[in-house]
Write a protein that holds these residues in place. Structure first.
Motif, PDB file in Angstrom:
ATOM      1  N   ASN A   1       0.834  -1.196   0.000  1.00  0.00           N
ATOM      2  CA  ASN A   1       0.000   0.000   0.000  1.00  0.00           C
ATOM      3  C   ASN A   1       0.875   1.256   0.000  1.00  0.00           C
ATOM      4  OD1 ASN A   1       0.579  -1.064   2.764  1.00  0.00           O
ATOM      5  ND2 ASN A   1      -0.092   1.012   3.306  1.00  0.00           N
ATOM      6  N   ALA A   2       0.246   2.344  -0.449  1.00  0.00           N
ATOM      7  CA  ALA A   2       0.965   3.621  -0.439  1.00  0.00           C
ATOM      8  C   ALA A   2       0.960   4.190   0.974  1.00  0.00           C
ATOM      9  CB  ALA A   2       0.300   4.603  -1.400  1.00  0.00           C
ATOM     10  N   PRO A   3       2.060   4.759   1.441  1.00  0.00           N
ATOM     11  CA  PRO A   3       2.081   5.384   2.770  1.00  0.00           C
ATOM     12  C   PRO A   3       1.052   6.513   2.847  1.00  0.00           C
ATOM     13  CG  PRO A   3       4.312   5.104   1.921  1.00  0.00           C
ATOM     14  CD  PRO A   3       3.387   4.776   0.788  1.00  0.00           C
ATOM     15  N   MET A   4       0.483   6.707   4.036  1.00  0.00           N
ATOM     16  CA  MET A   4      -0.539   7.718   4.322  1.00  0.00           C
ATOM     17  C   MET A   4      -1.863   7.433   3.624  1.00  0.00           C
ATOM     18  SD  MET A   4       0.671   9.488   6.633  1.00  0.00           S
ATOM     19  CE  MET A   4      -0.737  10.589   6.751  1.00  0.00           C
ATOM     20  N   ALA A   5      -2.082   6.162   3.244  1.00  0.00           N
ATOM     21  CA  ALA A   5      -3.358   5.791   2.637  1.00  0.00           C
ATOM     22  C   ALA A   5      -4.423   5.684   3.723  1.00  0.00           C
ATOM     23  CB  ALA A   5      -3.223   4.466   1.891  1.00  0.00           C
TER      24      ALA A   5
ATOM     25  N   LYS B   1       3.252   3.372   6.713  1.00  0.00           N
ATOM     26  CA  LYS B   1       4.303   2.679   5.966  1.00  0.00           C
ATOM     27  C   LYS B   1       3.674   1.695   4.995  1.00  0.00           C
ATOM     28  CE  LYS B   1       6.169  -1.002   7.463  1.00  0.00           C
ATOM     29  NZ  LYS B   1       7.025  -2.021   8.071  1.00  0.00           N
ATOM     30  N   THR B   2       4.532   1.160   4.141  1.00  0.00           N
ATOM     31  CA  THR B   2       4.112   0.134   3.195  1.00  0.00           C
ATOM     32  C   THR B   2       4.313  -1.238   3.843  1.00  0.00           C
ATOM     33  OG1 THR B   2       4.704   1.515   1.309  1.00  0.00           O
ATOM     34  CG2 THR B   2       4.499  -0.855   0.918  1.00  0.00           C
ATOM     35  N   PHE B   3       3.262  -2.073   3.841  1.00  0.00           N
ATOM     36  CA  PHE B   3       3.319  -3.366   4.505  1.00  0.00           C
ATOM     37  C   PHE B   3       3.690  -4.465   3.513  1.00  0.00           C
ATOM     38  CE2 PHE B   3       0.245  -0.922   7.079  1.00  0.00           C
ATOM     39  CZ  PHE B   3       0.963  -0.931   8.278  1.00  0.00           C
TER      40      PHE B   3
END
Length: 780
Positions: free
Chosen positions: A446-450, A499-501
């Motif tokens: 995923n994109a950070p701050m989504a 963060k990106t998981f």
């Protein structure tokens, strides 16, 4: 010599003559001797109209060949005559005769109207003698057989006049002979009859419906010219005094009535009493006091809504009746109060009085039922209003308390006053989340701050007691706090990922969100949040068997005497994605001979489809691709180079120690660790089978040249599983398969620090002889 001559012979026949009827004998009428002419081969031809008329050539008779309908033959009524013309010819010598037959009309059609019902709208103000055109009747007959007259059913309001057109057509006009009155009769039903002149006569009828249109010729009227009513002083505002009703005999807007005061009604009276313009209700507008006015005069006008409005009026006398009413007075009233005010707190003091004597002067004070209040008499004619139970502003924010005082006279008189009690908010409600548990799925990478979700709580309190702030309750996972991974907007509860998981590293998170209001003291509640990382197909399969020390090419040797269906090699790939994305299928990408090998797409086993022949090449190349089940699919390939060798059968084979490459096991592979768990059950079975086979007594056989049986170096076995490596102090045994030479390749676990021996064991032997083998050791 040809003699010719022409003449016209005329005949008349009625149209009802049947088929075959004789019109005339032409031979006789034309002066011809038929017998004499027949010897001269007389020929008579009908030149025209043979459809209706024909000639009997043997007798010279003219007859009807088809029944004649005059209205069909001559549809136009421009003339009363209708002819059939024909020519007859006689040869030797030639003579021509012109014959005409007139068709005489008979009265075989009745008059009829195009419409069975005629509708007329006539105003009731129409003058006497006004004419209204009617539809005329039609009759296809001609002359005296056509329409000759019209008759109208009996009516005292209408008559008809017959008119004759230039072509002789008869038609009728409806004439008004008496004024119409819609209020007496709104609809007139008449019957118009058309009569022809035939014998016998024929008739046709049509209905005439006359609807009388209203005019505003009736004024509204009241049933009385004067009304007298009584009203008590201090009557409640809005109470009904009198309902006036006027009627109008007209219809529609001409009968719609509006009520109003006339100019003769005083302004004071109009302020005391309200007149409803739509329904004529007279109600109390202000409190009535007998001492101020004892009598009121009203004049009411009723007007209709016609174009020229008509009116009617009446007079109303209102007489005021005297009485001494009980009185009520609120001495004190505390509002607003906090919703958590204590029970039995006094919030109001009320006094009551009545100037009458006896029972008329005895009064009682009431408040409405089912309210959280009660009355307590404190002294003569004084009452206190107390709180009787706990109140809740979130359920009822305010109370309209009506104090009613009523005397004990007959009829009882009363007075009342209404006060509004407002409740102030107290921070007595904790914030509430719509759900007690939130399960949120987040796609890996995923994109950070989504934005993940909005976790909004609700607090029914007001103002600062309602303003909520959201927090993540800190919790550490692997020395990382939740606030490093997630963020929540403190104002609206929007949850974000920081963060990106990566699903292969982090699969889920469990933590709590707290919502806290801004009251004093603040109240809060929390909710459990379960973040589930959803796998994406972002890991390609990794081929773990056959083992490749370097690159992607594996070299294998196989006896040319291998039977059909023998296991050549087994490709095993691992994928660290989720179960769905990690499902592996295998297929050949390249194969030297497609008729020689088969590949199981699910377990990766490569087997021979037939035995080798002398035509088959000694070196074969297989390229296998392993694809996962993702979308899109990811893959890995391995190249297997097979070399066929000539082998001889031996009864015993020395145990051969083969040195293992230390770097093979130095690097621990995460993927192999995962695979270790899935085949642990097979490892236990492998140990048991190996022990049983070692205990068998070997049979005598001829020796064969020693061969290398190392699984790692040349993989002479038909290995069906992968070799797994771990960080533990022991190597796990793996039962690979029966070798092509009748042996089993066995790895045995030894304690840490001992040497690891790979040995070959003949199949079917009870005891393994290792005296001739060269040991290969590996320190672990």
């Amino acid at each position: 010599m040809m003699n010719t001559g022409t003449s016209v012979t005329h005949y008349s026949v009625p149209e009802e003559m049947e088929e075959g009827s004789v019109v005339a004998n032409l031979a006789t009428d034309l002066g011809l001797d038929v017998q004499t002419l027949s010897g001269r081969q007389m020929r008579i031809d009908v030149v025209a109209n043979k459809k209706y008329l024909d000639i009997n050539r043997s007798t010279g008779e003219l007859y009807i060949s088809e029944r004649i309908d005059r209205e069909l033959l001559c549809p136009l009524k421009t003339t009363t005559y209708c002819f059939l013309k024909l020519d007859a010819t006689i040869e030797n010598p030639i003579r021509m005769f012109n014959i005409e037959v007139e068709i005489i009309d008979i009265n075989d059609n009745a008059p009829h109207f195009r419409r069975g019902t005629m509708h007329l709208d006539i105003s009731e103000s129409s003058p006497i003698g006004e004419r209204f055109s009617l539809n005329n009747a039609a009759d296809p007959d001609v002359g005296s057989n056509s329409v000759k007259n019209y008759h109208l059913s009996s009516s005292e309001y209408f008559a008809i006049e017959i008119q004759t057109g230039r072509d002789g057509t008869k038609f009728a006009d409806l004439v008004l002979k008496k004024p119409l009155d819609r209020e007496q009769q709104s609809v007139h039903n008449l019957v118009l009859t058309a009569v022809d002149g035939g014998t016998p006569t024929r008739t046709g009828t049509a209905s005439i419906v006359v609807r009388v249109l209203d005019v505003n010729d009736n004024a509204p009227s009241f049933d009385k010219d004067r009304y007298v009513v009584q009203v008590m002083e201090n009557s409640p505002i809005g109470s009904l005094v009198l309902k006036l009703s006027a009627t109008d005999l007209d219809e529609g807007s001409n009968s719609d009535i509006v009520y109003s005061y006339s100019l003769y009604t005083s302004e004071r009276t109009q302020n005391m009493f309200n007149l409803n313009p739509e329904n004529g209700e007279v109600t109390v507008k202000e409190m009535i006091n007998y001492e101020e006015d004892k009598l009121y005069e009203l004049e009411v006008v009723a007007s209709d809504k016609g174009q020229v409005s008509l009116t009617g009026q009446c007079k109303v006398t209102i007489q005021v009746s005297d009485m001494n009413d009980p009185e009520i007075s609120v001495k004190s009233f505390q509002s607003p109060v906090k919703e958590n005010i204590e029970v039995d707190t006094v919030i109001a003091v009320v006094s009551v009085s009545d100037k009458d004597s006896g029972d008329n002067g005895e009064v009682d004070l009431y408040i409405p039922h089912n309210m959280p209040f009660r009355l307590r008499e404190s002294s003569d004619n004084y009452y206190e209003l107390l709180v009787s139970e706990q109140m809740d502003r979130e359920k009822i924010p305010e109370y309209d308390i009506t104090f009613t005082v009523k005397d004990r006279g007959s009829p009882p008189l009363s007075d009342n006053v209404t006060m509004t009690l407002e409740l102030l908010d107290v921070n007595d409600n904790v914030p509430k989340f719509p759900q007690s548990f939130y399960k949120i799925r987040v796609m890996e990478n995923n994109a950070p701050m989504a934005l993940l979700s909005s976790l909004t709580a609700f607090d029914p309190d007001l103002h600062e007691n309602q303003y909520l702030v959201y927090f993540i309750i800190e919790k550490e996972i692997a020395n990382t706090s939740m606030s490093m991974l997630f963020s929540i907007n403190p104002e609206n509860g929007d949850l974000y990922a920081l963060k990106t998981f990566d699903y292969e590293i982090e699969k889920e998170f469990l933590f709590h969100i707290e919502a806290r209001d801004s009251g004093s003291p603040p109240l809060s509640s929390n909710v459990t949040v379960h973040i589930i990382i959803v796998d994406q197909n972002d890991n390609a399969p990794v081929i773990v068997s056959p083992w490749r020390a370097h690159g992607s090419v594996v070299e294998e040797k196989i006896p040319r005497s291998t039977d059909k269906g023998s296991l050549v090699a087994k490709v095993i790939a691992l994928d660290t994605d989720s179960v769905h994305n990690s499902r592996i299928t295998y297929q050949f990408l390249q194969v030297t001979d497609a008729t020689l090998f088969s590949l199981d797409q699910y377990n990766g086993e490569i087997r021979t489809m037939r035995m080798f022949s002398y035509r088959d090449p000694r070196h074969l190349r297989l390229v296998v691709v392993a694809k996962d089940n993702g979308e899109p699919a990811l893959s890995a390939t391995v190249t297997i180079k097979l070399s066929t060798v000539e082998t001889a059968v031996k009864a015993y084979t020395d145990m051969t120690e083969v040195p293992l490459e230390s770097d093979l096991f130095s690097t621990l592979n995460l993927y192999l660790v995962i695979g270790l768990g899935s085949v642990s059950f097979l490892l236990l079975i492998t140990i048991l089978v190996t022990i049983v086979l070692k205990c068998q007594k070997p049979k005598s056989s001829q020796t064969a040249p020693p061969s290398r049986n190392s699984v790692i170096s040349e993989r002479n076995s038909t290995i069906a599983d992968s070799t797994l490596v771990s960080n533990d102090a022991y190597w796990y045994s793996l039962f690979l398969a029966e070798t092509r030479k009748g042996k089993l390749v066995v790895r045995q676990p030894v304690p840490k620090g001992s040497r690891y021996i790979v040995s070959s064991i003949p199949r079917g032997t009870g005891v393994t002889d290792t005296s001739d083998s060269a040991a290969s050791t590996l320190q672990v």
